[in-house]
Design a protein around this motif. Structure first.
Motif, PDB file in Angstrom:
ATOM      1  N   MET A 164      76.121 -42.470 -51.559  1.00  0.00           N
ATOM      2  CA  MET A 164      75.616 -43.766 -51.104  1.00  0.00           C
ATOM      3  C   MET A 164      76.539 -44.367 -50.050  1.00  0.00           C
ATOM      4  SD  MET A 164      74.211 -45.385 -54.700  1.00  0.00           S
ATOM      5  CE  MET A 164      75.807 -45.281 -55.511  1.00  0.00           C
ATOM      6  N   PHE A 165      77.165 -43.507 -49.250  1.00  0.00           N
ATOM      7  CA  PHE A 165      78.052 -44.001 -48.200  1.00  0.00           C
ATOM      8  C   PHE A 165      77.255 -44.827 -47.190  1.00  0.00           C
ATOM      9  CE2 PHE A 165      80.577 -40.271 -49.604  1.00  0.00           C
ATOM     10  CZ  PHE A 165      81.770 -40.936 -49.878  1.00  0.00           C
ATOM     11  N   SER A 180      85.045 -27.509 -38.838  1.00  0.00           N
ATOM     12  CA  SER A 180      83.967 -26.607 -38.422  1.00  0.00           C
ATOM     13  C   SER A 180      82.654 -26.890 -39.146  1.00  0.00           C
ATOM     14  CB  SER A 180      84.375 -25.150 -38.657  1.00  0.00           C
ATOM     15  OG  SER A 180      84.630 -24.914 -40.031  1.00  0.00           O
ATOM     16  N   VAL A 181      82.726 -27.559 -40.316  1.00  0.00           N
ATOM     17  CA  VAL A 181      81.511 -27.894 -41.060  1.00  0.00           C
ATOM     18  C   VAL A 181      81.594 -29.362 -41.481  1.00  0.00           C
ATOM     19  CG1 VAL A 181      80.111 -27.447 -43.109  1.00  0.00           C
ATOM     20  CG2 VAL A 181      81.219 -25.540 -41.929  1.00  0.00           C
ATOM     21  N   LEU A 182      80.599 -30.146 -41.075  1.00  0.00           N
ATOM     22  CA  LEU A 182      80.506 -31.548 -41.486  1.00  0.00           C
ATOM     23  C   LEU A 182      79.086 -31.811 -41.959  1.00  0.00           C
ATOM     24  CD1 LEU A 182      81.640 -34.419 -41.758  1.00  0.00           C
ATOM     25  CD2 LEU A 182      80.952 -34.824 -39.385  1.00  0.00           C
ATOM     26  N   SER A 183      78.948 -32.170 -43.233  1.00  0.00           N
ATOM     27  CA  SER A 183      77.628 -32.438 -43.801  1.00  0.00           C
ATOM     28  C   SER A 183      77.662 -33.778 -44.530  1.00  0.00           C
ATOM     29  CB  SER A 183      77.211 -31.313 -44.754  1.00  0.00           C
ATOM     30  OG  SER A 183      75.887 -31.503 -45.205  1.00  0.00           O
ATOM     31  N   LEU A 184      76.860 -34.724 -44.050  1.00  0.00           N
ATOM     32  CA  LEU A 184      76.817 -36.081 -44.613  1.00  0.00           C
ATOM     33  C   LEU A 184      75.382 -36.476 -44.946  1.00  0.00           C
ATOM     34  CD1 LEU A 184      79.183 -37.779 -41.979  1.00  0.00           C
ATOM     35  CD2 LEU A 184      79.827 -36.832 -44.197  1.00  0.00           C
ATOM     36  N   LYS A 185      74.531 -35.540 -45.277  1.00  0.00           N
ATOM     37  CA  LYS A 185      73.109 -35.834 -45.445  1.00  0.00           C
ATOM     38  C   LYS A 185      72.839 -36.680 -46.685  1.00  0.00           C
ATOM     39  CE  LYS A 185      71.909 -31.509 -47.856  1.00  0.00           C
ATOM     40  NZ  LYS A 185      71.150 -30.240 -47.764  1.00  0.00           N
ATOM     41  N   ASN A 186      71.727 -37.400 -46.595  1.00  0.00           N
ATOM     42  CA  ASN A 186      71.229 -38.215 -47.708  1.00  0.00           C
ATOM     43  C   ASN A 186      72.249 -39.256 -48.155  1.00  0.00           C
ATOM     44  OD1 ASN A 186      69.412 -39.167 -49.516  1.00  0.00           O
ATOM     45  ND2 ASN A 186      69.413 -37.385 -50.859  1.00  0.00           N
ATOM     46  N   ASN A 187      72.667 -40.094 -47.184  1.00  0.00           N
ATOM     47  CA  ASN A 187      73.477 -41.274 -47.460  1.00  0.00           C
ATOM     48  C   ASN A 187      72.805 -42.467 -46.802  1.00  0.00           C
ATOM     49  OD1 ASN A 187      76.226 -40.645 -48.892  1.00  0.00           O
ATOM     50  ND2 ASN A 187      75.904 -38.917 -47.502  1.00  0.00           N
TER      51      ASN A 187
END
Length: 695
Positions: A164-165, A180-187
C-alpha cells in the motif's frame, strides 16, 4: 524479553553453542537474531520449531523457509507465508524487525513475502549495506518508499509488489548503480516517473503496473539492457515511450497513450509480448507487427486503429495470441491468423471486417468513427479552420466577379511569394508518417461532408494477382501501353468482368517484403472519391530468389474523355466546354483537392496539379489523377524531380519548400486557364495575364 537483557542471553547462547558439536557453527549473535525474528513474526507455523539447538546453516529448505549460510554468517533469508495472511498483531514493529536484521551483517538476500507485515518501511533498511536482493511483496506496508533505500549501493533487485505504498517514486532510486530489477506493481504510487531513471543503465526489468502514476515517461532509450517494461493500469501518456531495441516484453495496457505508433516499433526484433490495449491510439495499424521475428503475443484491443487488412498479409509462425478487437479496422482478416490450432487465439470482434459473423460493425461505422476521433497528420498539416474557409471560399467564388478575384488572389500570392520566407516545412516522408497525433479536427462536420461526397459506384478496393493483371493487359503488351511518366509506366487493361482499368506499374529500387507496404497500401486504398481517379486495388510482382517485391501495380478506374485542357483550350472550336460545364469542372477540382488535404489521413499535399492531370469522364465529371504518394517519394525520388521540372511552372526545390500552399496556387492556375481558354505553361504567363486583368 527485554532489550537490556540481550548481552546476557548472548553469553548464555554462546556457552550452549560451544558445548554443542556442529559441522558449521553459526555466530551466536545471528542465532539469537533468528530467534527474535521468530518471536516477532510467529508466522508461518514452521518457525515454532526453531530453538537454540536448531542447526540453521543445515536447515532443510521448504516452501516457507530457506536459509543460506556462508562460513559463519547468514547470507540469504527467505520466509514466505500465505497470500491471504492477515496483518500481524498490533504489537508488531517494522522498526524492531530491521533492528534485529541488522544483526545479520552479511545478509545479501532478504525475502519476507506474504507474512502480514504492516507499517511504513523504515529508513533503517539502509543499515543492511550488503543487501543485493530485497523482496517484501504481498504485505501491508504503507507510506512513502524511504529515500534511504538509495544508500543500498549493492542493491540489484527491489520488489515491493502488492503493498500500500503511496507518494512518488523516489528520485534517488535512479542513482542506484547496480539496480537491474525494480518491481512496484499494485501499490498507490502517484506522480511522474523521475527523470533520473534515464540513468539506470543496468536496469533490465521495470514493473510499475496498477498504480496511479502519470505523465510523460523519461527517455529510456539509453537503457540498452531493458528487456521488460510493464506499465499497465496507470495514467502514463500521451507519447509512446522511447525505448532501446532489446525490449522483449512491453505492456502499456490501460493508460493514456495516444496518437500513432512510432516507426521504431518495427525495429524491436526481440519483442515477444506487446500489449497496448485500452489506450487512445489512432491512425493506421502497423500490420508489420504481426510479422516481427520474435512476436508471440499481440494485443491492440480497445483503441481506434484504422486500416485495411488483407488476407495475403504474413504473420510470425510462432504467434500464439492476437487481439485486434474494438478498433476501426476494415478489409479481411489475414489468413495467417485463422487457425484451428488450440494453441493459437485470435480475437477481432467490434471492427468492420468483411466476415460473415455478427461481431462486426458496418463499414460506415468505422469510417464515421475515424472522423469523429479526428485522425489527422502532424500539427503543421492539420486542416485549420482558416484553410477550410479558404477552400470553401474558392468554391463559392467561382460565381460572378468573386470568381475572377479568387484567381487573381491565388496567382499573385504565389508570384509574389518571397524566397526569404523561413517558415519550416516538413518533408514528403513526414507527411506520410503513421505517428501523427490524435488531436480533434476544428470542424469534423466539414470533413464528414467531404467524405460523404466520396460514396462511389466503383467496386470495393481489393488485391489483384499478377495473373489477373497479365490477363487484363495481354501480358503487358505494347498495344496496352499508354505512356510513361515520372510515376511509372501506365497500361490500359480490361478485367474479366469487362470493366476497363488503368494500371500503373512502379519498378521499385529497394528489395522489400510485401508486409512492409502495408502503410502505403493503406494510403492508396483511400484514394476513392467522386472527383479523384479512384484506386481499385493493387498487386505485387516478386523476385524469385528472396520473395521481395520487384514491382508494385496500382489499379485505377479508367477515365476516357480526355483532359480538362483538351476540352477547354485545345479542343475543336465549337466543341469546348460551355461556361456551365467549366464551372462544374472547377467545383469538382476544388472538391478533389479538399478531399486530398483533409478527407483522408494522412493528407496528400503538393500533388503536381496541372490541368492536364485533371481528366473528364463520360459525364464530364472532373477527376484529379495526380497524387503525391509517399511510395513515389521513397522509391522514385530522382524520376519525380526530373518529371516535376518538365512542367516549367516551378523547380523541384520550390515544390517541396511550400508544400501545403502549392495545390492552392496550382488551383489558381487551373481556374485561370478555365476562364481564359488559353494554355498556361510558364509562370510568367500567369503574371502577364494578371497585369492585363488589372489594366
Amino acid at each position: 524479553m527485554a532489550v537490556g537483557s540481550y548481552p546476557c542471553c548472548l553469553l548464555i547462547l554462546s556457552m550452549i553453542l560451544i558445548l554443542t558439536p556442529c559441522a558449521y557453527q553459526l555466530q551466536p549473535a545471528e542465532v539469537l537474531s533468528l530467534l527474535r525474528i521468530k518471536r516477532l513474526l510467529n508466522y508461518p507455523a514452521i518457525l515454532s520449531r526453531w530453538n537454540v539447538d536448531t542447526d540453521f546453516c543445515s536447515y532443510e529448505a521448504n516452501p516457507y523457509v530457506t536459509i543460506i549460510c556462508y562460513e559463519e554468517s547468514i547470507t540469504q533469508l527467505h520466509i514466505t507465508g500465505n497470500k491471504s495472511a492477515p496483518p500481524l498483531p498490533r504489537s508488531f514493529s517494522m522498526t524492531l524487525l530491521f533492528a534485529t536484521l541488522y544483526r545479520l551483517p552479511n545478509l545479501k538476500v532478504l525475502s519476507l513475502t506474504s507474512l502480514g507485515l504492516w507499517g511504513p518501511l523504515t529508513g533503517k533498511i539502509s543499515r543492511l549495506s550488503s543487501l543485493e536482493i530485497v523482496n517484501m511483496s504481498t504485505n501491508y506496508l504503507y507510506g512513502a518508499i524511504p529515500k534511504q533505500v538509495s544508500r543500498l549501493t549493492n542493491l540489484q533487485t527491489l520488489i515491493l509488489d502488492h503493498n500500500m505504498f503511496s507518494g512518488r517514486v523516489p528520485d534517488l532510486l535512479g542513482e542506484l548503480p547496480r539496480l537491474s530489477v525494480l518491481s512496484l506493481k499494485n501499490n498507490s504510487l502517484s506522480g511522474p516517473l523521475p527523470d533520473s531513471f534515464s540513468s539506470l543503465k543496468p536496469l533490465r526489468v521495470l514493473v510499475l503496473s496498477s498504480n496511479s502514476l502519470s505523465g510523460e515517461l523519461p527517455d529510456l532509450n539509453s537503457l540498452s539492457n531493458l528487456q521488460v517494461l510493464d506499465l499497465e493500469n496507470n495514467y502514463f501518456g500521451p507519447r509512446f515511450p522511447s525505448l532501446g531495441r532489446k525490449v522483449v516484453t512491453l505492456v502499456l495496457r490501460k493508460n493514456r497513450f495516444s496518437g500513432g505508433l512510432p516507426a521504431e516499433v518495427n525495429t524491436y526484433y526481440l519483442l515477444e509480448h506487446l500489449d497496448i490495449s485500452f489506450n487512445r491510439y489512432t491512425g493506421p495499424f502497423p500490420a508489420s507487427l504481426l510479422s516481427l521475428p520474435s512476436i508471440h503475443y499481440l494485443s491492440i484491443s480497445g483503441n481506434r486503429f484504422t486500416g485495411m487488412l488483407l488476407q495475403s498479409m504474413s504473420c510470425n509462425g510462432e504467434l500464439e495470441y492476437v487481439d485486434l478487437s474494438s478498433n476501426l479496422l476494415t478489409g479481411n482478416l489475414p489468413t495467417c491468423l485463422i487457425s484451428d490450432s488450440k494453441n493459437k487465439v485470435t480475437l477481432y470482434s467490434a471492427n468492420c471486417f468483411a466476415t460473415e459473423d455478427h461481431s462486426q460493425h458496418p463499414l460506415s461505422f468505422c469510417q464515421n468513427q475515424a472522423l469523429a476521433v479526428g485522425i489527422i497528420p502532424h500539427k503543421e498539416n492539420k486542416v485549420s479552420g482558416a484553410k477550410a474557409t479558404l477552400m470553401i471560399g474558392i468554391t463559392g467564388g467561382i460565381f460572378g466577379s468573386i470568381f475572377l478575384g479568387m484567381i487573381i488572389f491565388f496567382s499573385l500570392k504565389k508570384a509574389t511569394m518571397k524566397p526569404a520566407l523561413n517558415k519550416s516545412q516538413r518533408s514528403l516522408a513526414e507527411h506520410a508518417s503513421v505517428g501523427y497525433s490524435s488531436q480533434l479536427l476544428p470542424d469534423a462536420s466539414y470533413i464528414l461532408q467531404t467524405m460523404k461526397l466520396g460514396e462511389l459506384g466503383v467496386p470495393p478496393y481489393r488485391s489483384f494477382s499478377l495473373e489477373e493483371l497479365e490477363a487484363a493487359t495481354n501480358n503487358f503488351d505494347t498495344s496496352s501501353f499508354m505512356g510513361e511518366g515520372s510515376h511509372g509506366q501506365m497500361y490500359r487493361g480490361k478485367l474479366q468482368d469487362g470493366s476497363l482499368v488503368a494500371i500503373r506499374c512502379l519498378k521499385l529500387k529497394k528489395a522489400l517484403n510485401s508486409q512492409n507496404f502495408s502503410r502505403h497500401i493503406e494510403l492508396i486504398s483511400k484514394l476513392r472519391h467522386h472527383h479523384l481517379v479512384s484506386a481499385l486495388g493493387h498487386g505485387f510482382e516478386y523476385y524469385l530468389d528472396d520473395s521481395s517485391v520487384s514491382r508494385l501495380f496500382i489499379v485505377f478506374e479508367f477515365v476516357s474523355n480526355g483532359t480538362l485542357r483538351s476540352n477547354i483550350s485545345e479542343g475543336v472550336p465549337g466543341e469546348t466546354l460551355t461556361w456551365t460545364q467549366r464551372i462544374s469542372a472547377a467545383i469538382g477540382v476544388v472538391k478533389g483537392i479538399q478531399f486530398l488535404h483533409g478527407g483522408m489521413v494522412p493528407g496528400l499535399f503538393a500533388n503536381d496539379l496541372k490541368i492536364t492531370n485533371v481528366l473528364l469522364d463520360e459525364h464530364l465529371v472532373a477527376k484529379i489523377s495526380s497524387y503525391n504518394l509517399p511510395i513515389l517519394a521513397e522509391h522514385m525520388k530522382c524520376e519525380m524531380m526530373v518529371g516535376s521540372s518538365s512542367s516549367g511552372l516551378r523547380e523541384p526545390n520550390e515544390r517541396t519548400k511550400y508544400m501545403d500552399k502549392i495545390d492552392i496556387h496550382d488551383l489558381g492556375v487551373i481556374l485561370l486557364e478555365i476562364i481564359t481558354g488559353r494554355p498556361i505553361i510558364f509562370n510568367s504567363e500567369v503574371v502577364n495575364i494578371m497585369k492585363n486583368q488589372k489594366a
